[in-house]
Design a protein around this motif. Structure first.
Motif, PDB file in Angstrom:
ATOM      1  N   ASN A  43      -6.090  -2.702  -3.422  1.00  4.90           N
ATOM      2  CA  ASN A  43      -5.184  -2.280  -4.497  1.00  4.90           C
ATOM      3  C   ASN A  43      -5.048  -0.773  -4.596  1.00  4.90           C
ATOM      4  O   ASN A  43      -4.230  -0.283  -5.361  1.00  4.90           O
ATOM      5  N   GLU A  44      -5.858  -0.034  -3.835  1.00  6.70           N
ATOM      6  CA  GLU A  44      -5.940   1.410  -3.989  1.00  6.70           C
ATOM      7  C   GLU A  44      -4.990   2.130  -3.024  1.00  6.70           C
ATOM      8  O   GLU A  44      -4.736   1.667  -1.928  1.00  6.70           O
ATOM      9  N   PHE A  45      -4.557   3.317  -3.454  1.00  9.46           N
ATOM     10  CA  PHE A  45      -3.748   4.187  -2.612  1.00  9.46           C
ATOM     11  C   PHE A  45      -4.547   4.577  -1.367  1.00  9.46           C
ATOM     12  O   PHE A  45      -5.708   4.961  -1.451  1.00  9.46           O
ATOM     13  N   ASN A  46      -3.922   4.445  -0.215  1.00 12.80           N
ATOM     14  CA  ASN A  46      -4.464   4.802   1.099  1.00 12.80           C
ATOM     15  C   ASN A  46      -5.693   4.001   1.516  1.00 12.80           C
ATOM     16  O   ASN A  46      -6.441   4.415   2.404  1.00 12.80           O
ATOM     17  N   ALA A  47      -5.896   2.846   0.909  1.00 14.45           N
ATOM     18  CA  ALA A  47      -6.905   1.910   1.413  1.00 14.45           C
ATOM     19  C   ALA A  47      -6.344   1.281   2.697  1.00 14.45           C
ATOM     20  O   ALA A  47      -5.131   1.355   2.946  1.00 14.45           O
ATOM     21  N   PRO A  48      -7.173   0.665   3.521  1.00 15.27           N
ATOM     22  CA  PRO A  48      -6.676   0.063   4.777  1.00 15.27           C
ATOM     23  C   PRO A  48      -5.881  -1.232   4.521  1.00 15.27           C
ATOM     24  O   PRO A  48      -6.349  -2.343   4.766  1.00 15.27           O
ATOM     25  N   LEU A  49      -4.665  -1.052   4.016  1.00 12.07           N
ATOM     26  CA  LEU A  49      -3.807  -2.189   3.664  1.00 12.07           C
ATOM     27  C   LEU A  49      -3.509  -3.074   4.863  1.00 12.07           C
ATOM     28  O   LEU A  49      -3.263  -4.275   4.717  1.00 12.07           O
TER      29      LEU A  49
ATOM     30  N   ASN B 121       1.520  -4.107  -4.365  1.00 13.57           N
ATOM     31  CA  ASN B 121       2.226  -2.840  -4.524  1.00 13.57           C
ATOM     32  C   ASN B 121       1.294  -1.644  -4.311  1.00 13.57           C
ATOM     33  O   ASN B 121       1.502  -0.568  -4.853  1.00 13.57           O
ATOM     34  N   ALA B 122       0.248  -1.837  -3.532  1.00 15.17           N
ATOM     35  CA  ALA B 122      -0.587  -0.711  -3.108  1.00 15.17           C
ATOM     36  C   ALA B 122       0.137  -0.011  -1.960  1.00 15.17           C
ATOM     37  O   ALA B 122       0.874  -0.643  -1.199  1.00 15.17           O
ATOM     38  N   LEU B 123      -0.078   1.282  -1.841  1.00 15.79           N
ATOM     39  CA  LEU B 123       0.648   2.100  -0.868  1.00 15.79           C
ATOM     40  C   LEU B 123      -0.328   2.825   0.059  1.00 15.79           C
ATOM     41  O   LEU B 123      -1.380   3.285  -0.380  1.00 15.79           O
ATOM     42  N   TYR B 124       0.049   2.885   1.322  1.00  9.09           N
ATOM     43  CA  TYR B 124      -0.675   3.642   2.348  1.00  9.09           C
ATOM     44  C   TYR B 124       0.323   4.628   2.920  1.00  9.09           C
ATOM     45  O   TYR B 124       1.438   4.238   3.311  1.00  9.09           O
ATOM     46  N   LEU B 125      -0.043   5.902   2.952  1.00  8.74           N
ATOM     47  CA  LEU B 125       0.890   6.949   3.357  1.00  8.74           C
ATOM     48  C   LEU B 125       0.160   7.917   4.278  1.00  8.74           C
ATOM     49  O   LEU B 125      -0.826   8.532   3.884  1.00  8.74           O
TER      50      LEU B 125
ATOM     51  N   ILE C 236      -4.508   9.907  12.766  1.00 11.44           N
ATOM     52  CA  ILE C 236      -4.009   9.586  11.432  1.00 11.44           C
ATOM     53  C   ILE C 236      -4.472  10.661  10.452  1.00 11.44           C
ATOM     54  O   ILE C 236      -5.653  10.972  10.384  1.00 11.44           O
ATOM     55  N   ASN C 237      -3.513  11.199   9.701  1.00 10.95           N
ATOM     56  CA  ASN C 237      -3.805  12.149   8.640  1.00 10.95           C
ATOM     57  C   ASN C 237      -3.287  11.553   7.331  1.00 10.95           C
ATOM     58  O   ASN C 237      -2.088  11.585   7.067  1.00 10.95           O
ATOM     59  N   LEU C 238      -4.214  10.969   6.535  1.00  7.61           N
ATOM     60  CA  LEU C 238      -3.806  10.376   5.259  1.00  7.61           C
ATOM     61  C   LEU C 238      -3.287  11.459   4.328  1.00  7.61           C
ATOM     62  O   LEU C 238      -3.871  12.544   4.233  1.00  7.61           O
ATOM     63  N   LEU C 239      -2.191  11.159   3.641  1.00  2.65           N
ATOM     64  CA  LEU C 239      -1.622  12.109   2.685  1.00  2.65           C
ATOM     65  C   LEU C 239      -2.270  11.907   1.324  1.00  2.65           C
ATOM     66  O   LEU C 239      -2.435  10.764   0.877  1.00  2.65           O
ATOM     67  N   GLY C 240      -2.628  12.981   0.679  1.00  2.00           N
ATOM     68  CA  GLY C 240      -3.245  12.889  -0.639  1.00  2.00           C
ATOM     69  C   GLY C 240      -2.240  12.729  -1.755  1.00  2.00           C
ATOM     70  O   GLY C 240      -2.565  12.278  -2.841  1.00  2.00           O
ATOM     71  N   GLU C 241      -0.985  13.086  -1.472  1.00  2.00           N
ATOM     72  CA  GLU C 241       0.076  13.031  -2.477  1.00  2.00           C
ATOM     73  C   GLU C 241       0.962  11.821  -2.213  1.00  2.00           C
ATOM     74  O   GLU C 241       1.447  11.610  -1.109  1.00  2.00           O
ATOM     75  N   ASN C 242       1.177  11.031  -3.246  1.00  2.48           N
ATOM     76  CA  ASN C 242       2.117   9.923  -3.146  1.00  2.48           C
ATOM     77  C   ASN C 242       3.464  10.375  -3.709  1.00  2.48           C
ATOM     78  O   ASN C 242       3.593  10.568  -4.912  1.00  2.48           O
ATOM     79  N   PHE C 243       4.443  10.557  -2.854  1.00  6.91           N
ATOM     80  CA  PHE C 243       5.770  10.976  -3.289  1.00  6.91           C
ATOM     81  C   PHE C 243       6.798   9.863  -3.136  1.00  6.91           C
ATOM     82  O   PHE C 243       7.995  10.081  -3.308  1.00  6.91           O
ATOM     83  N   ILE C 244       6.335   8.661  -2.854  1.00  5.56           N
ATOM     84  CA  ILE C 244       7.207   7.519  -2.601  1.00  5.56           C
ATOM     85  C   ILE C 244       7.105   6.535  -3.761  1.00  5.56           C
ATOM     86  O   ILE C 244       6.027   6.318  -4.310  1.00  5.56           O
ATOM     87  N   LYS C 245       8.235   5.941  -4.123  1.00  8.37           N
ATOM     88  CA  LYS C 245       8.236   4.889  -5.149  1.00  8.37           C
ATOM     89  C   LYS C 245       8.363   3.543  -4.458  1.00  8.37           C
ATOM     90  O   LYS C 245       9.132   3.389  -3.499  1.00  8.37           O
ATOM     91  N   SER C 246       7.617   2.580  -4.960  1.00  6.10           N
ATOM     92  CA  SER C 246       7.741   1.221  -4.437  1.00  6.10           C
ATOM     93  C   SER C 246       7.659   0.230  -5.596  1.00  6.10           C
ATOM     94  O   SER C 246       7.075   0.529  -6.639  1.00  6.10           O
ATOM     95  N   ALA C 247       8.251  -0.922  -5.383  1.00  6.97           N
ATOM     96  CA  ALA C 247       8.192  -2.006  -6.361  1.00  6.97           C
ATOM     97  C   ALA C 247       8.117  -3.311  -5.584  1.00  6.97           C
ATOM     98  O   ALA C 247       8.804  -3.484  -4.567  1.00  6.97           O
ATOM     99  N   VAL C 248       7.274  -4.213  -6.050  1.00  5.17           N
ATOM    100  CA  VAL C 248       7.079  -5.501  -5.390  1.00  5.17           C
ATOM    101  C   VAL C 248       7.277  -6.614  -6.413  1.00  5.17           C
ATOM    102  O   VAL C 248       6.790  -6.519  -7.540  1.00  5.17           O
ATOM    103  N   SER C 249       8.003  -7.635  -6.014  1.00  4.03           N
ATOM    104  CA  SER C 249       8.093  -8.852  -6.823  1.00  4.03           C
ATOM    105  C   SER C 249       7.693 -10.024  -5.939  1.00  4.03           C
ATOM    106  O   SER C 249       8.045 -10.083  -4.760  1.00  4.03           O
TER     107      SER C 249
ATOM    108  N   THR D 184       9.367  -9.557  -2.288  1.00  4.54           N
ATOM    109  CA  THR D 184      10.340  -8.512  -2.007  1.00  4.54           C
ATOM    110  C   THR D 184       9.684  -7.170  -2.291  1.00  4.54           C
ATOM    111  O   THR D 184       8.981  -7.012  -3.286  1.00  4.54           O
ATOM    112  N   CYS D 185       9.911  -6.233  -1.397  1.00  8.11           N
ATOM    113  CA  CYS D 185       9.380  -4.881  -1.565  1.00  8.11           C
ATOM    114  C   CYS D 185      10.529  -3.886  -1.449  1.00  8.11           C
ATOM    115  O   CYS D 185      11.257  -3.888  -0.458  1.00  8.11           O
ATOM    116  N   ASP D 186      10.691  -3.054  -2.471  1.00  6.39           N
ATOM    117  CA  ASP D 186      11.648  -1.952  -2.458  1.00  6.39           C
ATOM    118  C   ASP D 186      10.882  -0.645  -2.314  1.00  6.39           C
ATOM    119  O   ASP D 186       9.874  -0.432  -2.996  1.00  6.39           O
ATOM    120  N   ILE D 187      11.364   0.213  -1.425  1.00  5.51           N
ATOM    121  CA  ILE D 187      10.739   1.515  -1.185  1.00  5.51           C
ATOM    122  C   ILE D 187      11.822   2.587  -1.316  1.00  5.51           C
ATOM    123  O   ILE D 187      12.886   2.474  -0.704  1.00  5.51           O
TER     124      ILE D 187
END
Length: 190
Positions: free
Chosen positions: A59-65, A92-96, A110-123, A130-133
């Motif tokens: 569920n966490e940002f940049n976890a190994p989804l 709706n966890a994000l890896y960037l 791989i260089n993980l980004l510390g900043e999440n600048f992307i919006k996503s939504a999952v239903s 469905t995933c919108d990015i």
């Protein structure tokens, strides 16, 4: 749409729809519909995924989804072997990450980004998810993206109830890895 000859993908102001194919064989599949569009500020992507067995991991940002079900985008940043990798799972966890692919065939750093600048939504519903990015063009450009020389690919990985990993791609790399830059398509903005 067959990309074997013309490796371009039209991107319009209204959604362009395409089905993802099996990544290993190239066999057409109707399990994932992919859409893309843009306006002056953003790139928009949608994945409509048929699903019988849900397996999101983390569920966490940049976890190994990638240990579970995901949809994934790869967008080049100035050169074909340097790209942004975006993954979203059913939680709706994000890896960037910024990827450098030294041989174009999967030898990646791989260089993980510390900043999440992307919006996503999952239903999620009984038949799938469905995933919108949404990716801001200004932020993408800051990372090196160039609309005149933009390449990308879209993918989905889907574990079945027996643990088999199904791989789907907009333009299949015919490989067990999505990180084959020869399979990237040039974005042609209308």
């Amino acid at each position: 749409m067959d990309f074997s000859q013309d490796k371009t993908f039209p991107v319009g102001r209204t959604f362009v729809k395409h089905f993802l194919s099996d990544s290993r064989s190239g066999t057409k599949s109707n399990r994932t519909k992919f859409y893309v569009s843009y306006d002056e500020e953003n790139l928009y992507f949608r994945f409509d995924c048929r699903e019988e067995f849900f397996r999101p991991e983390h569920n966490e940002f940049n976890a190994p989804l990638y240990e579970g079900d995901i949809v994934e985008l790869m967008l080049t940043l100035g050169e074909k072997n340097k790209y942004l990798e975006v993954e979203v799972n059913q939680n709706n966890a994000l890896y960037l990450a910024l990827i450098t692919n030294s041989d174009g065939k999967g030898d990646i750093s791989i260089n993980l980004l510390g900043e999440n600048f992307i919006k996503s939504a999952v239903s999620v519903n009984q038949t799938g998810w469905t995933c919108d990015i949404i990716i801001p063009i200004e932020k993408l450009t800051e990372k090196g993206w160039d609309a005149e020389n933009a390449f990308f690919n879209a993918h989905r990985q889907d574990f079945d109830e027996k643990g088999y990993l199904n791989l789907y791609s907009l333009n299949p790399p015919l490989s067990d890895t999505f990180h084959v830059t020869d399979a990237f398509l040039q974005m042609k903005f209308n």
